[in-house]
Design a protein around this motif. Structure first.
Motif, PDB file in Angstrom:
ATOM      1  N   ARG A   1       1.563  15.420  -9.702  1.00 30.23           N
ATOM      2  CA  ARG A   1       3.253  15.150  -9.835  1.00 30.23           C
ATOM      3  C   ARG A   1       3.606  13.716 -10.604  1.00 30.23           C
ATOM      4  NH1 ARG A   1       1.365  19.014  -7.491  1.00 30.23           N
ATOM      5  NH2 ARG A   1       2.939  20.851  -7.791  1.00 30.23           N
ATOM      6  N   GLN A  61       9.548  12.807   2.138  1.00 30.06           N
ATOM      7  CA  GLN A  61       8.350  13.567   2.339  1.00 30.06           C
ATOM      8  C   GLN A  61       7.301  12.576   2.361  1.00 30.06           C
ATOM      9  OE1 GLN A  61       8.916  17.340   0.633  1.00 30.06           O
ATOM     10  NE2 GLN A  61      10.400  16.896   0.629  1.00 30.06           N
ATOM     11  N   LEU A  99       6.527  10.031   4.914  1.00 33.93           N
ATOM     12  CA  LEU A  99       5.909  10.131   6.184  1.00 33.93           C
ATOM     13  C   LEU A  99       4.112  10.811   5.912  1.00 33.93           C
ATOM     14  CD1 LEU A  99       6.658  11.600   8.368  1.00 33.93           C
ATOM     15  CD2 LEU A  99       6.257  13.844   7.623  1.00 33.93           C
ATOM     16  N   ALA A 100       4.399  11.460   4.276  1.00 35.42           N
ATOM     17  CA  ALA A 100       2.414  11.186   4.160  1.00 35.42           C
ATOM     18  C   ALA A 100       2.336   9.622   4.378  1.00 35.42           C
ATOM     19  CB  ALA A 100       2.739  12.108   2.890  1.00 35.42           C
ATOM     20  N   TRP A 159       0.976   9.183   7.606  1.00 41.08           N
ATOM     21  CA  TRP A 159       0.130   9.931   8.587  1.00 41.08           C
ATOM     22  C   TRP A 159      -1.185   8.743   7.244  1.00 41.08           C
ATOM     23  CZ3 TRP A 159      -3.324  13.506   5.911  1.00 41.08           C
ATOM     24  CH2 TRP A 159      -4.173  13.841   6.810  1.00 41.08           C
ATOM     25  N   ARG A 178     -10.714   4.522   9.346  1.00 43.19           N
ATOM     26  CA  ARG A 178     -11.876   4.950   9.266  1.00 43.19           C
ATOM     27  C   ARG A 178     -12.730   3.935   8.930  1.00 43.19           C
ATOM     28  NH1 ARG A 178     -12.321  11.260   7.688  1.00 43.19           N
ATOM     29  NH2 ARG A 178     -11.138  12.536   9.432  1.00 43.19           N
ATOM     30  N   ALA A 199     -13.661   8.212   2.451  1.00 47.20           N
ATOM     31  CA  ALA A 199     -13.233   9.944   2.622  1.00 47.20           C
ATOM     32  C   ALA A 199     -13.290  10.292   1.383  1.00 47.20           C
ATOM     33  CB  ALA A 199     -12.808   9.627   4.147  1.00 47.20           C
ATOM     34  N   VAL A 210     -11.291  12.618  -0.056  1.00 41.88           N
ATOM     35  CA  VAL A 210     -10.280  13.945   0.207  1.00 41.88           C
ATOM     36  C   VAL A 210      -9.110  12.758   0.425  1.00 41.88           C
ATOM     37  CG1 VAL A 210      -9.454  15.894   0.697  1.00 41.88           C
ATOM     38  CG2 VAL A 210     -12.556  16.125   0.256  1.00 41.88           C
ATOM     39  N   LEU A 211      -8.624  12.673   1.324  1.00 39.22           N
ATOM     40  CA  LEU A 211      -7.911  11.800   2.315  1.00 39.22           C
ATOM     41  C   LEU A 211      -7.544  10.178   1.347  1.00 39.22           C
ATOM     42  CD1 LEU A 211      -8.693  11.515   5.749  1.00 39.22           C
ATOM     43  CD2 LEU A 211      -7.604  13.309   4.326  1.00 39.22           C
ATOM     44  N   MET A 267      -6.062  12.060  -1.584  1.00 36.05           N
ATOM     45  CA  MET A 267      -4.534  12.462  -1.556  1.00 36.05           C
ATOM     46  C   MET A 267      -3.168  11.182  -1.611  1.00 36.05           C
ATOM     47  SD  MET A 267      -5.404  14.687   1.301  1.00 36.05           S
ATOM     48  CE  MET A 267      -3.462  14.989   1.293  1.00 36.05           C
ATOM     49  N   ARG A 269      -8.602  19.337  -7.357  1.00 33.27           N
ATOM     50  CA  ARG A 269      -9.466  19.471  -6.875  1.00 33.27           C
ATOM     51  C   ARG A 269     -10.407  21.018  -7.021  1.00 33.27           C
ATOM     52  NH1 ARG A 269      -7.967  15.432  -7.203  1.00 33.27           N
ATOM     53  NH2 ARG A 269      -9.154  13.092  -7.157  1.00 33.27           N
ATOM     54  N   ARG A 323     -15.741  17.231   3.518  1.00 30.60           N
ATOM     55  CA  ARG A 323     -15.002  17.426   2.563  1.00 30.60           C
ATOM     56  C   ARG A 323     -14.758  18.546   3.674  1.00 30.60           C
ATOM     57  NH1 ARG A 323     -13.743  18.689  -1.841  1.00 30.60           N
ATOM     58  NH2 ARG A 323     -13.390  20.859  -1.975  1.00 30.60           N
ATOM     59  N   GLU A 383     -14.227  18.395   6.982  1.00 33.42           N
ATOM     60  CA  GLU A 383     -13.373  17.841   8.001  1.00 33.42           C
ATOM     61  C   GLU A 383     -12.209  16.679   7.457  1.00 33.42           C
ATOM     62  OE1 GLU A 383     -12.462  14.491  10.072  1.00 33.42           O
ATOM     63  OE2 GLU A 383     -13.869  13.964   8.157  1.00 33.42           O
ATOM     64  N   GLN A 384     -11.795  17.060   6.499  1.00 37.45           N
ATOM     65  CA  GLN A 384     -11.507  16.314   5.463  1.00 37.45           C
ATOM     66  C   GLN A 384     -10.142  16.598   5.762  1.00 37.45           C
ATOM     67  OE1 GLN A 384     -12.156  12.646   2.712  1.00 37.45           O
ATOM     68  NE2 GLN A 384     -14.740  12.842   3.428  1.00 37.45           N
ATOM     69  N   LEU A 385     -10.687  17.915   4.821  1.00 39.44           N
ATOM     70  CA  LEU A 385      -9.710  19.119   4.695  1.00 39.44           C
ATOM     71  C   LEU A 385      -9.088  19.814   5.578  1.00 39.44           C
ATOM     72  CD1 LEU A 385     -11.537  20.940   1.760  1.00 39.44           C
ATOM     73  CD2 LEU A 385      -9.691  19.987   1.425  1.00 39.44           C
ATOM     74  N   LEU A 442      -8.707  18.074   8.563  1.00 38.86           N
ATOM     75  CA  LEU A 442      -7.622  17.178   9.058  1.00 38.86           C
ATOM     76  C   LEU A 442      -6.551  17.170   8.649  1.00 38.86           C
ATOM     77  CD1 LEU A 442      -7.547  14.744  11.407  1.00 38.86           C
ATOM     78  CD2 LEU A 442      -8.113  13.816   9.183  1.00 38.86           C
ATOM     79  N   ALA A 443      -6.587  17.565   7.301  1.00 41.78           N
ATOM     80  CA  ALA A 443      -5.277  17.246   6.812  1.00 41.78           C
ATOM     81  C   ALA A 443      -4.379  18.816   6.757  1.00 41.78           C
ATOM     82  CB  ALA A 443      -5.557  16.974   4.932  1.00 41.78           C
ATOM     83  N   TRP A 467      -2.658  18.615   9.837  1.00 44.59           N
ATOM     84  CA  TRP A 467      -1.713  17.992   9.709  1.00 44.59           C
ATOM     85  C   TRP A 467      -0.706  18.646   9.181  1.00 44.59           C
ATOM     86  CZ3 TRP A 467       1.537  15.209   5.181  1.00 44.59           C
ATOM     87  CH2 TRP A 467       1.759  13.983   6.129  1.00 44.59           C
ATOM     88  N   GLU A 499       3.253  20.804  10.566  1.00 49.09           N
ATOM     89  CA  GLU A 499       4.734  20.480  10.203  1.00 49.09           C
ATOM     90  C   GLU A 499       5.645  20.397   8.941  1.00 49.09           C
ATOM     91  OE1 GLU A 499       5.544  17.375  10.633  1.00 49.09           O
ATOM     92  OE2 GLU A 499       7.198  17.139   9.527  1.00 49.09           O
ATOM     93  N   LEU A 546       5.223  18.209   0.380  1.00 46.09           N
ATOM     94  CA  LEU A 546       4.093  18.778   1.589  1.00 46.09           C
ATOM     95  C   LEU A 546       4.395  19.818   1.002  1.00 46.09           C
ATOM     96  CD1 LEU A 546       6.572  17.251   4.724  1.00 46.09           C
ATOM     97  CD2 LEU A 546       4.485  16.442   3.335  1.00 46.09           C
ATOM     98  N   ALA A 569       3.639  20.983  -1.914  1.00 47.54           N
ATOM     99  CA  ALA A 569       2.969  21.246  -3.115  1.00 47.54           C
ATOM    100  C   ALA A 569       1.299  20.617  -2.025  1.00 47.54           C
ATOM    101  CB  ALA A 569       2.739  19.777  -4.023  1.00 47.54           C
ATOM    102  N   MET A 570       1.283  19.878  -1.356  1.00 49.37           N
ATOM    103  CA  MET A 570      -0.058  19.327  -0.444  1.00 49.37           C
ATOM    104  C   MET A 570      -0.700  19.986  -0.227  1.00 49.37           C
ATOM    105  SD  MET A 570       1.640  15.902   0.773  1.00 49.37           S
ATOM    106  CE  MET A 570      -0.382  14.567   1.001  1.00 49.37           C
ATOM    107  N   LEU A 590      -4.432  21.967  -1.214  1.00 52.47           N
ATOM    108  CA  LEU A 590      -5.614  22.076   0.308  1.00 52.47           C
ATOM    109  C   LEU A 590      -5.773  23.323  -0.368  1.00 52.47           C
ATOM    110  CD1 LEU A 590      -4.415  19.909   3.031  1.00 52.47           C
ATOM    111  CD2 LEU A 590      -6.153  19.097   1.755  1.00 52.47           C
ATOM    112  N   GLN A 640      -8.171  24.136  -2.473  1.00 55.54           N
ATOM    113  CA  GLN A 640      -9.574  23.821  -2.160  1.00 55.54           C
ATOM    114  C   GLN A 640     -10.535  24.584  -1.142  1.00 55.54           C
ATOM    115  OE1 GLN A 640      -9.991  19.373  -2.326  1.00 55.54           O
ATOM    116  NE2 GLN A 640      -8.425  19.169  -2.121  1.00 55.54           N
TER     117      GLN A 640
END
Lengths: 241, 241
Positions: free
Chosen positions: A66, A89, A92-93, A96, A104, A153, A155-156, A159, B66, B86, B88-90, B92-93, B96, B100, B156, B158-159, B163, B166
């Motif tokens: 995007r 948005q 916000l993302a 976070w 981390r 991290a 993945v994060l 993002m 990904r 991976r 764990e991060q996925l 967490l995301a 969140w 929302e 959001l 799209a995010m 996820l 993945q």
DNA sequence: AGGCTTGCATTGTGATCGCAATTATCGACT
DNA sequence: AGTCGATAATTGCGATCACAATGCAAGCCT
């Protein structure tokens, strides 16, 4: 023209489409490509001195992230404009994910990282003094992601990279208008202190505050009507590949 | 073979690479392509009856999201394996972003949405009874994203889609092993109730709980050693385009 | 003289070809 | 009979060509 064509013999460094991707990505992050302007595959290819094919590949990636938008009717692609909703948005993302990455990274910080950040920050300050917005953009990006990479991290991190890619063009436009005088750099010191002491929550707060200040400026600018198609005679000016 | 080639006359519906993308995407979400197995552009192209070119485009998008990984040495691509980090991060995301989205969707919910969800959920329950994992995967995805789309938050959404893309392959593998008996569907009733009363926080809690239960199972499975390269003789079996 | 249409240039998309590199398969040698 | 090496096949990447559709602009008609 008359570029030499060495047949691109060895599979040496990296694929061409990756280099093209990096070129466009860097141009977007630093705001070299203004939002709203339309770009074409062939023009980009000609500018970079490659065939349209690797540009197609790079553009596909950027569209998927995007960072570029493609008009479903025209099929013509452009840098997406930033609406108030999109900005909300994205903020916000970012609010976070980026403090989370900083938190981390803190326990894993070491002397070398702090030194590196210090160097980047000095370059950033220098850019602010001189008023070089380009250099500020590059340094600011480098500062944040030097931290984020430390979080380990993947993945994060990806993002976060995608989010920067989406707001990059606008950061440039906004900061280019506001002027480099009032750009946030003070929070960087807080962040570095927190990293030095491996204070996760401190790093989280510092990055959150840094983001807030930057996004406040952008929100003000967008609400002031900068949302749609800025940059009139936008020459694309991709960095040389 | 001997496929007819009608020269793809009209620019009718959608581009071929988009259809290819959807095919592979659907195959990934529903877990038709197992993680760890290597796929090749030409084989995919042959299977779908198109030239390698649109497959390349689709794969680029998926790699950017990904959903597919590409070995930097081989340049050969495969479905990425899910490591504990991976996951764990996925998680967490997801924890969140998806609550929302549900919270944002709640105030905008209406009778039609609830009816639609009810229909999807009944199909889902039916799939559970019959033990049709494929159908459960499709219905579960449809249920969640019918809600999320209502939030009207494109970025959001799209995010969240990225996820799901993945973890999709792994949800399939895990649920295929656990069996459809213990799959979480009860939380869906809570979510629908919250949407019916436009209770944003209730929707947030319901989705969060639903995610937790699902991810718990996945985490247990991954920690049990399912993380690496499952599915031995994985036939790709892309849906027909 | 203004609105509309026709013509040309440009665009994205898909197919095919060529190339270098890796992988797989099979034969030969000890 | 087992292991190593060479040949053939497959792969991804990039370039070029072909084509339908769109954008743009000049020209025509009323």
């Amino acid at each position: 023209m008359a570029e030499q064509k060495p047949r691109r013999s060895l599979a040496d460094s990296r694929a061409v489409h990756d280099q093209v991707y990096d070129s466009i990505r860097q141009a977007l992050i630093t705001g070299k490509i203004a939002p709203g302007v339309g770009v074409s595959l062939r023009s980009l290819a000609a500018e970079l001195g490659v065939s349209p094919m690797p540009v197609r590949d790079a553009v596909r990636r950027l569209v998927a992230e995007r960072a570029l938008a493609i008009n479903p009717a025209n099929k013509r692609l452009s840098v997406p404009s930033l609406s108030a909703e999109r900005l909300e948005q994205l903020e916000l993302a970012r609010q976070w994910i980026e403090p989370e990455l900083a938190a981390r990274a803190a326990p894993r910080a070491d002397e070398a990282l702090v030194r590196k950040l210090k160097a980047i920050d000095q370059d950033l300050e220098e850019a602010l003094r001189v008023g070089d917005v380009d250099r500020y953009m590059v340094a600011n990006h480098a500062f944040h992601f030097a931290i984020y990479e430390r979080a380990g991290a993947e993945v994060l991190l990806a993002m976060a990279g995608g989010l920067w890619l989406q707001i990059g063009p606008f950061m440039r436009v906004v900061f280019g208008r506001v002027g480099t005088g009032s750009l946030p750099a003070d929070r960087h010191a807080e962040a570095m202190d927190a990293l030095k002491t491996r204070d996760a929550e401190g790093a989280r707060r510092a990055i959150a505050a840094d983001l807030s200040e930057g996004m406040d400026k952008m929100r003000a600018a967008v609400e002031a009507g900068a949302g749609l198609t800025v940059a009139p005679a936008g020459q694309t000016v991709i960095t040389v590949l």
